[in-house]
Design an enzyme around this catalytic site. Structure first.
Site, PDB file in Angstrom:
ATOM      1  N   GLU B 114      37.796  42.130  33.808  1.00  0.00           N
ATOM      2  CA  GLU B 114      38.888  41.205  33.477  1.00  0.00           C
ATOM      3  C   GLU B 114      38.364  39.807  33.143  1.00  0.00           C
ATOM      4  O   GLU B 114      38.881  39.141  32.252  1.00  0.00           O
ATOM      5  CB  GLU B 114      39.875  41.139  34.642  1.00  0.00           C
ATOM      6  CG  GLU B 114      40.502  42.495  34.946  1.00  0.00           C
ATOM      7  CD  GLU B 114      41.494  42.401  36.091  1.00  0.00           C
ATOM      8  OE1 GLU B 114      41.064  42.629  37.230  1.00  0.00           O
ATOM      9  OE2 GLU B 114      42.663  42.074  35.843  1.00  0.00           O
ATOM     10  N   GLU B 134      40.922  50.109  40.014  1.00  0.00           N
ATOM     11  CA  GLU B 134      42.024  49.591  40.839  1.00  0.00           C
ATOM     12  C   GLU B 134      43.026  50.656  41.290  1.00  0.00           C
ATOM     13  O   GLU B 134      43.393  50.725  42.468  1.00  0.00           O
ATOM     14  CB  GLU B 134      42.772  48.477  40.088  1.00  0.00           C
ATOM     15  CG  GLU B 134      42.054  47.146  40.050  1.00  0.00           C
ATOM     16  CD  GLU B 134      41.075  47.045  38.893  1.00  0.00           C
ATOM     17  OE1 GLU B 134      40.799  48.083  38.247  1.00  0.00           O
ATOM     18  OE2 GLU B 134      40.589  45.938  38.632  1.00  0.00           O
TER      19      GLU B 134
END
Lengths: 263, 242
Positions: B114, B134
Protein backbone atom coordinates in the site's frame (compact mmCIF):
# COMPACT_ATOMS: atom_id res chain seq x y z
CA UNK A 1 -31.54 -28.57 -0.83
CA UNK A 2 -33.61 -30.18 -3.53
CA UNK A 3 -34.11 -27.28 -5.85
CA UNK A 4 -33.64 -28.59 -9.37
CA UNK A 5 -33.64 -26.61 -12.57
CA UNK A 6 -34.07 -27.30 -16.25
CA UNK A 7 -31.32 -25.05 -17.57
CA UNK A 8 -28.82 -25.26 -14.73
CA UNK A 9 -27.16 -28.08 -12.86
CA UNK A 10 -25.78 -27.15 -9.49
CA UNK A 11 -24.45 -28.63 -6.33
CA UNK A 12 -23.31 -27.33 -3.00
CA UNK A 13 -20.32 -28.82 -1.34
CA UNK A 14 -19.68 -26.43 1.52
CA UNK A 15 -18.50 -23.81 1.16
CA UNK A 16 -18.57 -23.83 -2.67
CA UNK A 17 -21.61 -23.64 -4.95
CA UNK A 18 -20.87 -25.06 -8.39
CA UNK A 19 -23.24 -23.99 -11.14
CA UNK A 20 -23.21 -25.46 -14.64
CA UNK A 21 -25.12 -23.94 -17.50
CA UNK A 22 -26.84 -26.99 -18.85
CA UNK A 23 -28.06 -26.36 -22.37
CA UNK A 24 -25.14 -27.92 -24.27
CA UNK A 25 -27.12 -28.56 -27.46
CA UNK A 26 -27.53 -24.81 -27.97
CA UNK A 27 -24.05 -23.94 -26.64
CA UNK A 28 -25.59 -22.71 -23.40
CA UNK A 29 -27.35 -19.77 -24.96
CA UNK A 30 -29.10 -17.72 -22.30
CA UNK A 31 -32.88 -17.86 -22.47
CA UNK A 32 -35.58 -16.50 -20.23
CA UNK A 33 -35.81 -19.66 -18.18
CA UNK A 34 -32.06 -19.75 -17.52
CA UNK A 35 -32.04 -16.13 -16.39
CA UNK A 36 -34.98 -16.78 -14.08
CA UNK A 37 -33.54 -20.00 -12.70
CA UNK A 38 -30.19 -18.35 -11.99
CA UNK A 39 -31.99 -15.57 -10.13
CA UNK A 40 -34.01 -18.11 -8.21
CA UNK A 41 -30.91 -20.11 -7.27
CA UNK A 42 -29.07 -17.14 -5.77
CA UNK A 43 -32.21 -15.99 -3.98
CA UNK A 44 -32.51 -19.51 -2.58
CA UNK A 45 -28.85 -19.58 -1.48
CA UNK A 46 -29.29 -16.22 0.20
CA UNK A 47 -32.46 -17.15 2.07
CA UNK A 48 -31.27 -20.61 3.00
CA UNK A 49 -28.23 -19.25 4.89
CA UNK A 50 -26.50 -22.49 4.03
CA UNK A 51 -23.00 -21.11 4.36
CA UNK A 52 -22.23 -20.79 0.65
CA UNK A 53 -19.11 -18.64 0.45
CA UNK A 54 -18.02 -18.77 -3.18
CA UNK A 55 -19.76 -19.68 -6.43
CA UNK A 56 -18.22 -21.13 -9.58
CA UNK A 57 -20.11 -20.93 -12.85
CA UNK A 58 -19.16 -22.96 -15.90
CA UNK A 59 -20.85 -24.51 -18.94
CA UNK A 60 -21.63 -28.06 -19.95
CA UNK A 61 -20.34 -29.19 -23.32
CA UNK A 62 -18.02 -27.27 -25.58
CA UNK A 63 -19.08 -23.69 -24.84
CA UNK A 64 -19.30 -21.52 -21.72
CA UNK A 65 -22.10 -19.62 -23.42
CA UNK A 66 -22.22 -18.19 -26.91
CA UNK A 67 -25.00 -15.66 -26.50
CA UNK A 68 -28.70 -15.59 -26.00
CA UNK A 69 -31.71 -16.93 -27.75
CA UNK A 70 -33.26 -14.26 -29.92
CA UNK A 71 -35.85 -12.30 -28.00
CA UNK A 72 -38.97 -11.92 -30.03
CA UNK A 73 -41.06 -9.03 -28.84
CA UNK A 74 -44.76 -9.14 -29.31
CA UNK A 75 -45.13 -12.87 -28.95
CA UNK A 76 -46.50 -14.96 -26.12
CA UNK A 77 -45.64 -13.65 -22.68
CA UNK A 78 -43.87 -10.62 -24.10
CA UNK A 79 -47.24 -9.10 -25.05
CA UNK A 80 -47.77 -8.26 -21.41
CA UNK A 81 -44.31 -6.70 -20.96
CA UNK A 82 -42.67 -3.56 -22.24
CA UNK A 83 -39.32 -4.05 -23.98
CA UNK A 84 -37.41 -2.84 -20.96
CA UNK A 85 -39.30 -5.16 -18.63
CA UNK A 86 -38.50 -7.98 -21.03
CA UNK A 87 -34.78 -7.18 -20.96
CA UNK A 88 -34.94 -6.92 -17.18
CA UNK A 89 -36.23 -10.49 -16.97
CA UNK A 90 -33.30 -11.72 -19.08
CA UNK A 91 -30.57 -10.07 -17.02
CA UNK A 92 -28.51 -13.07 -15.98
CA UNK A 93 -25.25 -11.13 -15.69
CA UNK A 94 -26.78 -8.70 -13.21
CA UNK A 95 -27.73 -11.67 -11.07
CA UNK A 96 -24.12 -12.85 -10.96
CA UNK A 97 -22.84 -9.34 -10.19
CA UNK A 98 -25.31 -9.03 -7.32
CA UNK A 99 -24.71 -12.52 -5.96
CA UNK A 100 -23.53 -11.43 -2.52
CA UNK A 101 -20.55 -13.78 -2.68
CA UNK A 102 -17.49 -13.90 -4.92
CA UNK A 103 -18.27 -15.64 -8.21
CA UNK A 104 -15.63 -17.31 -10.37
CA UNK A 105 -16.29 -17.88 -14.07
CA UNK A 106 -14.64 -21.12 -15.14
CA UNK A 107 -14.53 -20.68 -18.90
CA UNK A 108 -14.63 -24.22 -20.28
CA UNK A 109 -15.35 -22.93 -23.77
CA UNK A 110 -16.14 -19.80 -25.74
CA UNK A 111 -17.74 -16.85 -23.96
CA UNK A 112 -19.41 -14.79 -26.66
CA UNK A 113 -22.04 -12.02 -26.60
CA UNK A 114 -24.32 -12.59 -23.60
CA UNK A 115 -21.86 -15.32 -22.54
CA UNK A 116 -19.12 -12.70 -22.37
CA UNK A 117 -21.40 -10.47 -20.31
CA UNK A 118 -21.95 -13.33 -17.85
CA UNK A 119 -18.20 -13.79 -17.53
CA UNK A 120 -17.63 -10.04 -17.09
CA UNK A 121 -20.13 -9.90 -14.23
CA UNK A 122 -18.10 -12.42 -12.20
CA UNK A 123 -15.34 -11.36 -9.80
CA UNK A 124 -12.67 -13.60 -11.29
CA UNK A 125 -12.27 -15.52 -14.53
CA UNK A 126 -10.23 -18.64 -15.20
CA UNK A 127 -10.08 -19.77 -18.80
CA UNK A 128 -9.23 -23.04 -20.47
CA UNK A 129 -6.61 -22.68 -23.17
CA UNK A 130 -8.13 -22.26 -26.63
CA UNK A 131 -11.24 -20.38 -25.49
CA UNK A 132 -12.40 -17.30 -27.42
CA UNK A 133 -13.94 -14.25 -25.75
CA UNK A 134 -15.76 -11.38 -27.38
CA UNK A 135 -18.97 -9.76 -28.52
CA UNK A 136 -20.48 -10.02 -31.99
CA UNK A 137 -23.69 -8.27 -30.95
CA UNK A 138 -23.02 -5.15 -32.98
CA UNK A 139 -22.70 -7.08 -36.25
CA UNK A 140 -26.29 -8.21 -35.66
CA UNK A 141 -27.42 -4.69 -34.89
CA UNK A 142 -27.67 -5.35 -31.17
CA UNK A 143 -26.23 -3.25 -28.37
CA UNK A 144 -25.02 -5.36 -25.43
CA UNK A 145 -27.41 -4.70 -22.56
CA UNK A 146 -26.41 -6.96 -19.69
CA UNK A 147 -23.43 -4.87 -18.59
CA UNK A 148 -21.08 -5.48 -21.52
CA UNK A 149 -20.59 -1.88 -22.58
CA UNK A 150 -19.77 -0.87 -18.99
CA UNK A 151 -17.88 -3.81 -17.52
CA UNK A 152 -15.66 -4.50 -20.53
CA UNK A 153 -13.96 -1.05 -20.61
CA UNK A 154 -13.66 -1.11 -16.82
CA UNK A 155 -11.68 -4.34 -17.13
CA UNK A 156 -9.58 -3.87 -20.26
CA UNK A 157 -9.64 -0.11 -20.83
CA UNK A 158 -11.60 1.97 -23.30
CA UNK A 159 -9.43 1.47 -26.36
CA UNK A 160 -9.45 -2.31 -26.41
CA UNK A 161 -13.11 -2.43 -25.35
CA UNK A 162 -14.10 -0.22 -28.27
CA UNK A 163 -12.00 -2.28 -30.65
CA UNK A 164 -13.53 -5.52 -29.42
CA UNK A 165 -17.10 -4.21 -29.60
CA UNK A 166 -16.91 -2.13 -32.79
CA UNK A 167 -14.73 -4.40 -34.92
CA UNK A 168 -16.15 -7.61 -33.44
CA UNK A 169 -12.71 -8.84 -32.47
CA UNK A 170 -12.51 -12.01 -30.38
CA UNK A 171 -9.58 -12.55 -28.02
CA UNK A 172 -8.06 -15.92 -27.34
CA UNK A 173 -7.48 -16.91 -23.73
CA UNK A 174 -3.80 -15.96 -23.70
CA UNK A 175 -4.45 -12.47 -25.02
CA UNK A 176 -7.37 -12.10 -22.62
CA UNK A 177 -4.97 -12.95 -19.81
CA UNK A 178 -2.40 -10.40 -20.95
CA UNK A 179 -4.95 -7.59 -21.00
CA UNK A 180 -6.48 -8.48 -17.63
CA UNK A 181 -9.75 -9.90 -18.93
CA UNK A 182 -9.07 -13.32 -17.40
CA UNK A 183 -7.03 -13.98 -14.27
CA UNK A 184 -5.48 -17.25 -15.35
CA UNK A 185 -5.27 -19.62 -18.31
CA UNK A 186 -5.02 -23.36 -17.67
CA UNK A 187 -5.18 -26.57 -19.69
CA UNK A 188 -8.80 -27.67 -20.25
CA UNK A 189 -8.47 -30.75 -18.06
CA UNK A 190 -7.12 -28.62 -15.20
CA UNK A 191 -9.95 -26.07 -15.26
CA UNK A 192 -12.23 -27.66 -12.67
CA UNK A 193 -9.36 -28.30 -10.29
CA UNK A 194 -7.90 -24.80 -10.70
CA UNK A 195 -11.19 -23.01 -10.20
CA UNK A 196 -12.00 -25.12 -7.15
CA UNK A 197 -8.57 -24.39 -5.71
CA UNK A 198 -9.13 -20.68 -6.24
CA UNK A 199 -12.56 -20.93 -4.62
CA UNK A 200 -11.14 -22.75 -1.60
CA UNK A 201 -8.44 -20.12 -1.22
CA UNK A 202 -11.10 -17.41 -1.22
CA UNK A 203 -13.18 -19.40 1.26
CA UNK A 204 -10.20 -19.74 3.60
CA UNK A 205 -10.31 -15.98 4.20
CA UNK A 206 -12.38 -14.51 7.00
CA UNK A 207 -15.99 -14.35 5.72
CA UNK A 208 -16.84 -10.83 6.79
CA UNK A 209 -13.45 -9.47 5.73
CA UNK A 210 -13.94 -11.13 2.33
CA UNK A 211 -17.28 -9.39 1.89
CA UNK A 212 -15.89 -6.04 2.99
CA UNK A 213 -12.80 -6.31 0.78
CA UNK A 214 -15.08 -6.96 -2.18
CA UNK A 215 -17.39 -4.13 -1.22
CA UNK A 216 -14.60 -1.58 -0.79
CA UNK A 217 -13.08 -2.47 -4.17
CA UNK A 218 -16.31 -2.66 -6.18
CA UNK A 219 -18.12 0.29 -4.58
CA UNK A 220 -14.90 2.29 -4.17
CA UNK A 221 -14.23 2.24 -7.89
CA UNK A 222 -17.41 4.26 -8.41
CA UNK A 223 -16.27 6.88 -5.90
CA UNK A 224 -13.55 9.47 -5.82
CA UNK A 225 -10.32 8.27 -4.22
CA UNK A 226 -11.06 10.35 -1.14
CA UNK A 227 -14.54 8.86 -0.72
CA UNK A 228 -13.15 5.39 -1.32
CA UNK A 229 -10.53 5.89 1.38
CA UNK A 230 -13.31 6.92 3.79
CA UNK A 231 -15.25 3.74 3.01
CA UNK A 232 -12.13 1.62 3.46
CA UNK A 233 -11.30 3.22 6.80
CA UNK A 234 -14.84 2.80 8.13
CA UNK A 235 -15.15 -0.84 7.09
CA UNK A 236 -11.67 -1.76 8.32
CA UNK A 237 -12.42 -0.22 11.71
CA UNK A 238 -15.83 -1.91 11.81
CA UNK A 239 -13.98 -5.22 11.31
CA UNK A 240 -12.10 -4.57 14.56
CA UNK A 241 -15.33 -5.56 16.31
CA UNK A 242 -15.29 -9.09 14.83
CA UNK A 243 -14.12 -12.21 16.60
CA UNK A 244 -12.53 -13.36 13.35
CA UNK A 245 -10.12 -10.46 13.33
CA UNK A 246 -8.98 -11.31 16.84
CA UNK A 247 -8.62 -14.94 15.76
CA UNK A 248 -6.67 -13.89 12.66
CA UNK A 249 -4.20 -11.93 14.79
CA UNK A 250 -3.89 -14.70 17.38
CA UNK A 251 -3.30 -17.34 14.73
CA UNK A 252 -0.62 -15.20 13.09
CA UNK A 253 1.23 -14.61 16.35
CA UNK A 254 0.88 -18.30 17.31
CA UNK A 255 2.00 -19.35 13.79
CA UNK A 256 -1.01 -21.57 13.07
CA UNK A 257 -3.91 -21.61 10.61
CA UNK A 258 -6.85 -19.44 11.71
CA UNK A 259 -10.31 -20.87 12.42
CA UNK A 260 -12.82 -18.33 11.20
CA UNK A 261 -16.47 -18.52 12.18
CA UNK A 262 -17.88 -15.58 10.29
CA UNK A 263 -18.47 -13.63 13.50
CA UNK B 1 16.93 15.70 10.07
CA UNK B 2 17.96 13.13 12.63
CA UNK B 3 16.86 11.46 15.81
CA UNK B 4 14.58 8.95 14.12
CA UNK B 5 14.37 5.43 15.54
CA UNK B 6 12.33 3.60 12.91
CA UNK B 7 13.29 5.39 9.71
CA UNK B 8 16.24 7.26 8.24
CA UNK B 9 16.01 10.47 6.28
CA UNK B 10 18.65 12.06 4.10
CA UNK B 11 18.81 14.49 1.21
CA UNK B 12 21.39 14.42 -1.56
CA UNK B 13 21.31 16.21 -4.89
CA UNK B 14 17.67 17.22 -4.61
CA UNK B 15 16.58 13.66 -3.80
CA UNK B 16 15.11 12.91 -0.36
CA UNK B 17 15.65 9.31 0.74
CA UNK B 18 13.20 7.96 3.29
CA UNK B 19 14.21 4.47 4.43
CA UNK B 20 12.06 2.27 6.65
CA UNK B 21 14.51 1.14 9.30
CA UNK B 22 13.31 -1.69 11.49
CA UNK B 23 15.36 -4.36 9.71
CA UNK B 24 15.15 -6.86 12.61
CA UNK B 25 11.39 -7.18 11.90
CA UNK B 26 11.68 -6.71 8.11
CA UNK B 27 10.47 -3.12 8.49
CA UNK B 28 7.08 -4.01 9.94
CA UNK B 29 5.11 -0.78 10.16
CA UNK B 30 4.21 0.36 13.68
CA UNK B 31 2.82 3.45 15.38
CA UNK B 32 6.23 4.97 15.99
CA UNK B 33 7.12 4.49 12.33
CA UNK B 34 3.86 6.18 11.38
CA UNK B 35 4.74 9.26 13.43
CA UNK B 36 8.30 9.44 12.13
CA UNK B 37 7.25 8.80 8.55
CA UNK B 38 4.73 11.62 8.90
CA UNK B 39 7.51 14.03 9.92
CA UNK B 40 9.80 12.85 7.13
CA UNK B 41 7.05 13.27 4.53
CA UNK B 42 6.39 16.79 5.84
CA UNK B 43 10.06 17.48 5.16
CA UNK B 44 9.81 16.04 1.63
CA UNK B 45 6.79 18.25 1.05
CA UNK B 46 8.20 21.46 2.56
CA UNK B 47 11.95 21.39 1.88
CA UNK B 48 12.70 23.52 -1.18
CA UNK B 49 15.94 21.65 -1.74
CA UNK B 50 13.95 18.48 -2.39
CA UNK B 51 12.60 17.77 -5.88
CA UNK B 52 11.61 14.15 -5.42
CA UNK B 53 11.21 11.56 -2.66
CA UNK B 54 12.40 7.95 -2.65
CA UNK B 55 10.87 5.36 -0.28
CA UNK B 56 12.95 2.28 0.41
CA UNK B 57 13.64 -0.28 3.12
CA UNK B 58 16.81 -1.04 5.12
CA UNK B 59 17.89 -4.64 5.44
CA UNK B 60 16.29 -7.63 3.75
CA UNK B 61 12.88 -6.19 2.95
CA UNK B 62 11.01 -3.13 1.76
CA UNK B 63 8.20 -3.69 4.28
CA UNK B 64 6.31 -6.81 5.43
CA UNK B 65 3.23 -4.83 6.46
CA UNK B 66 1.80 -3.74 9.77
CA UNK B 67 3.42 -4.85 13.02
CA UNK B 68 0.63 -7.13 14.23
CA UNK B 69 2.04 -7.32 17.76
CA UNK B 70 0.70 -3.77 18.23
CA UNK B 71 -2.78 -4.52 16.90
CA UNK B 72 -5.78 -4.72 19.12
CA UNK B 73 -4.44 -2.05 21.44
CA UNK B 74 -6.93 0.66 20.43
CA UNK B 75 -9.47 1.11 23.23
CA UNK B 76 -12.51 1.26 20.93
CA UNK B 77 -13.62 1.58 17.34
CA UNK B 78 -14.69 5.14 18.05
CA UNK B 79 -11.18 6.05 19.19
CA UNK B 80 -9.59 4.06 16.35
CA UNK B 81 -11.62 6.05 13.84
CA UNK B 82 -10.65 9.38 15.43
CA UNK B 83 -6.99 8.36 15.41
CA UNK B 84 -7.18 7.29 11.76
CA UNK B 85 -8.01 10.82 10.69
CA UNK B 86 -6.13 12.77 13.37
CA UNK B 87 -2.83 11.77 11.87
CA UNK B 88 -3.72 10.84 8.32
CA UNK B 89 -0.40 9.42 7.17
CA UNK B 90 -1.84 8.05 3.91
CA UNK B 91 -3.46 11.39 3.14
CA UNK B 92 -0.03 12.93 3.78
CA UNK B 93 1.44 10.74 1.03
CA UNK B 94 -1.30 11.89 -1.34
CA UNK B 95 -0.82 15.55 -0.42
CA UNK B 96 2.78 15.61 -1.63
CA UNK B 97 2.92 17.32 -4.99
CA UNK B 98 6.47 16.13 -5.74
CA UNK B 99 6.96 12.74 -7.35
CA UNK B 100 7.58 9.75 -5.09
CA UNK B 101 9.44 6.60 -6.11
CA UNK B 102 9.10 3.31 -4.25
CA UNK B 103 12.33 1.32 -4.50
CA UNK B 104 11.26 -2.20 -3.53
CA UNK B 105 13.21 -5.33 -2.63
CA UNK B 106 12.93 -8.50 -0.57
CA UNK B 107 9.42 -8.63 0.89
CA UNK B 108 6.64 -6.22 0.01
CA UNK B 109 3.52 -7.36 1.84
CA UNK B 110 0.28 -5.79 3.07
CA UNK B 111 0.82 -2.15 3.95
CA UNK B 112 4.22 -2.43 2.23
CA UNK B 113 2.32 -2.82 -1.03
CA UNK B 114 0.00 0.00 0.00
CA UNK B 115 2.90 2.38 0.73
CA UNK B 116 4.32 1.56 -2.71
CA UNK B 117 0.91 2.22 -4.30
CA UNK B 118 0.82 5.70 -2.77
CA UNK B 119 4.00 6.48 -4.71
CA UNK B 120 4.02 7.46 -8.38
CA UNK B 121 6.63 5.04 -9.65
CA UNK B 122 7.43 1.54 -8.41
CA UNK B 123 10.78 -0.07 -9.21
CA UNK B 124 11.37 -3.55 -7.80
CA UNK B 125 14.36 -5.82 -7.62
CA UNK B 126 13.89 -9.27 -9.16
CA UNK B 127 13.98 -11.00 -5.75
CA UNK B 128 10.88 -9.23 -4.40
CA UNK B 129 7.92 -11.23 -3.06
CA UNK B 130 4.55 -9.44 -3.14
CA UNK B 131 1.30 -10.27 -1.37
CA UNK B 132 -1.78 -8.90 0.41
CA UNK B 133 -2.55 -11.23 3.36
CA UNK B 134 -5.11 -9.04 5.16
CA UNK B 135 -8.28 -11.00 4.44
CA UNK B 136 -6.64 -14.23 5.63
CA UNK B 137 -6.10 -12.42 8.95
CA UNK B 138 -9.68 -11.21 9.27
CA UNK B 139 -8.94 -7.68 8.08
CA UNK B 140 -8.98 -5.59 4.95
CA UNK B 141 -6.17 -3.29 3.81
CA UNK B 142 -6.42 0.03 5.62
CA UNK B 143 -3.67 2.12 4.06
CA UNK B 144 -5.64 2.87 0.91
CA UNK B 145 -4.95 -0.47 -0.77
CA UNK B 146 -8.57 -1.34 -1.53
CA UNK B 147 -8.72 1.89 -3.56
CA UNK B 148 -5.21 2.30 -4.98
CA UNK B 149 -4.81 -1.34 -5.99
CA UNK B 150 -7.81 -1.58 -8.39
CA UNK B 151 -6.99 1.89 -9.72
CA UNK B 152 -3.48 0.66 -10.51
CA UNK B 153 -3.92 -2.93 -11.73
CA UNK B 154 -7.66 -3.14 -12.48
CA UNK B 155 -10.63 -4.46 -10.51
CA UNK B 156 -10.33 -8.14 -11.35
CA UNK B 157 -6.62 -8.44 -10.68
CA UNK B 158 -7.07 -6.47 -7.46
CA UNK B 159 -9.81 -8.82 -6.26
CA UNK B 160 -7.58 -11.77 -7.08
CA UNK B 161 -4.71 -10.30 -5.11
CA UNK B 162 -6.94 -9.50 -2.13
CA UNK B 163 -9.14 -12.62 -2.04
CA UNK B 164 -6.84 -15.35 -3.33
CA UNK B 165 -3.96 -14.96 -0.99
CA UNK B 166 -1.13 -16.21 -3.16
CA UNK B 167 2.23 -14.56 -3.02
CA UNK B 168 4.01 -13.80 -6.26
CA UNK B 169 7.31 -12.53 -7.58
CA UNK B 170 8.57 -9.44 -9.34
CA UNK B 171 8.06 -10.61 -12.92
CA UNK B 172 4.40 -11.35 -12.20
CA UNK B 173 4.10 -7.97 -10.50
CA UNK B 174 5.44 -6.40 -13.67
CA UNK B 175 2.90 -8.30 -15.79
CA UNK B 176 0.08 -7.14 -13.51
CA UNK B 177 1.21 -3.52 -13.74
CA UNK B 178 1.87 -3.40 -10.00
CA UNK B 179 5.44 -2.24 -10.64
CA UNK B 180 6.70 -0.37 -13.67
CA UNK B 181 10.23 -1.76 -13.78
CA UNK B 182 12.15 -4.77 -12.49
CA UNK B 183 15.94 -4.80 -12.15
CA UNK B 184 18.52 -7.12 -10.64
CA UNK B 185 18.96 -6.72 -6.91
CA UNK B 186 22.47 -5.36 -7.32
CA UNK B 187 21.26 -2.67 -9.69
CA UNK B 188 18.26 -1.40 -7.71
CA UNK B 189 20.00 1.50 -5.97
CA UNK B 190 21.58 2.76 -9.19
CA UNK B 191 18.36 2.40 -11.21
CA UNK B 192 16.37 4.21 -8.53
CA UNK B 193 18.87 7.04 -8.35
CA UNK B 194 19.09 7.38 -12.13
CA UNK B 195 15.29 7.58 -12.35
CA UNK B 196 15.11 10.14 -9.54
CA UNK B 197 17.85 12.24 -11.13
CA UNK B 198 15.90 12.58 -14.35
CA UNK B 199 13.15 14.29 -12.36
CA UNK B 200 15.62 16.59 -10.58
CA UNK B 201 16.71 18.03 -13.92
CA UNK B 202 13.15 18.70 -15.09
CA UNK B 203 11.14 21.86 -14.54
CA UNK B 204 9.75 21.34 -11.07
CA UNK B 205 6.46 23.15 -11.62
CA UNK B 206 5.74 21.15 -14.75
CA UNK B 207 6.41 17.86 -12.99
CA UNK B 208 4.03 18.81 -10.18
CA UNK B 209 1.39 19.91 -12.64
CA UNK B 210 1.51 16.57 -14.46
CA UNK B 211 1.29 14.65 -11.20
CA UNK B 212 -1.68 16.73 -10.05
CA UNK B 213 -3.42 16.43 -13.43
CA UNK B 214 -3.12 12.65 -13.46
CA UNK B 215 -4.07 11.95 -9.82
CA UNK B 216 -6.84 14.56 -9.53
CA UNK B 217 -8.05 14.11 -13.08
CA UNK B 218 -8.66 10.42 -12.49
CA UNK B 219 -11.44 11.36 -10.07
CA UNK B 220 -13.17 13.80 -12.41
CA UNK B 221 -15.48 13.50 -15.40
CA UNK B 222 -13.42 14.00 -18.56
CA UNK B 223 -14.71 17.54 -19.22
CA UNK B 224 -13.73 18.75 -15.77
CA UNK B 225 -10.40 16.91 -15.97
CA UNK B 226 -9.59 18.65 -19.25
CA UNK B 227 -10.40 21.99 -17.61
CA UNK B 228 -8.04 21.08 -14.78
CA UNK B 229 -5.34 20.18 -17.29
CA UNK B 230 -5.77 23.54 -19.01
CA UNK B 231 -5.56 25.48 -15.75
CA UNK B 232 -2.44 23.59 -14.66
CA UNK B 233 -0.78 24.01 -18.06
CA UNK B 234 -1.48 27.76 -18.14
CA UNK B 235 -0.20 28.22 -14.60
CA UNK B 236 2.92 26.27 -15.43
CA UNK B 237 3.58 28.42 -18.52
CA UNK B 238 3.06 31.63 -16.57
CA UNK B 239 5.50 30.67 -13.84
CA UNK B 240 8.10 29.56 -16.38
CA UNK B 241 8.11 32.96 -18.05
CA UNK B 242 8.71 34.77 -14.76
Amino acid sequence: MDTTYKTLAWDFRPPIVSITQNRPRVSNRVNLLMAMELRHLFQHLHEDECGARVAIITGRGRAFSVGREPISFGKGASRSHTSSEWLELHRAASTLAGAGMPVIAALNGDAIDHGLELALACDLRISARGVALGSTDLSQGIVPWDGGTQRLPRLVGKTLALEMLLTVRLLDAEEAHRVGLVNAVVEPDALARSSEKMALEIASGAPIATRYARETVLKGMDMTLEQGLRLEADLSILLQSTADRAEGLRSFLERREPEFRGE
Amino acid sequence: MGGFQTITYSVAGGIAYVALNRPHVLNAYNVEMRDELYQALEAVRDDNEVSIGVLRGEGRAFCVGADLTEFGTAPSQIVARDVRWERDIWGMFLSISKPLIASIHGYCLGSGVEIALLCDIRIASDDTVFGMPEVSLGMIPAAGGTQTLPRTIGISRALEMLLVRNRFGASEALGLGLVTRVVERGGLVAETEATARRFVSMNRGAVRAVKAAVWQGADLPLDSALDLETRLALRSMATREN
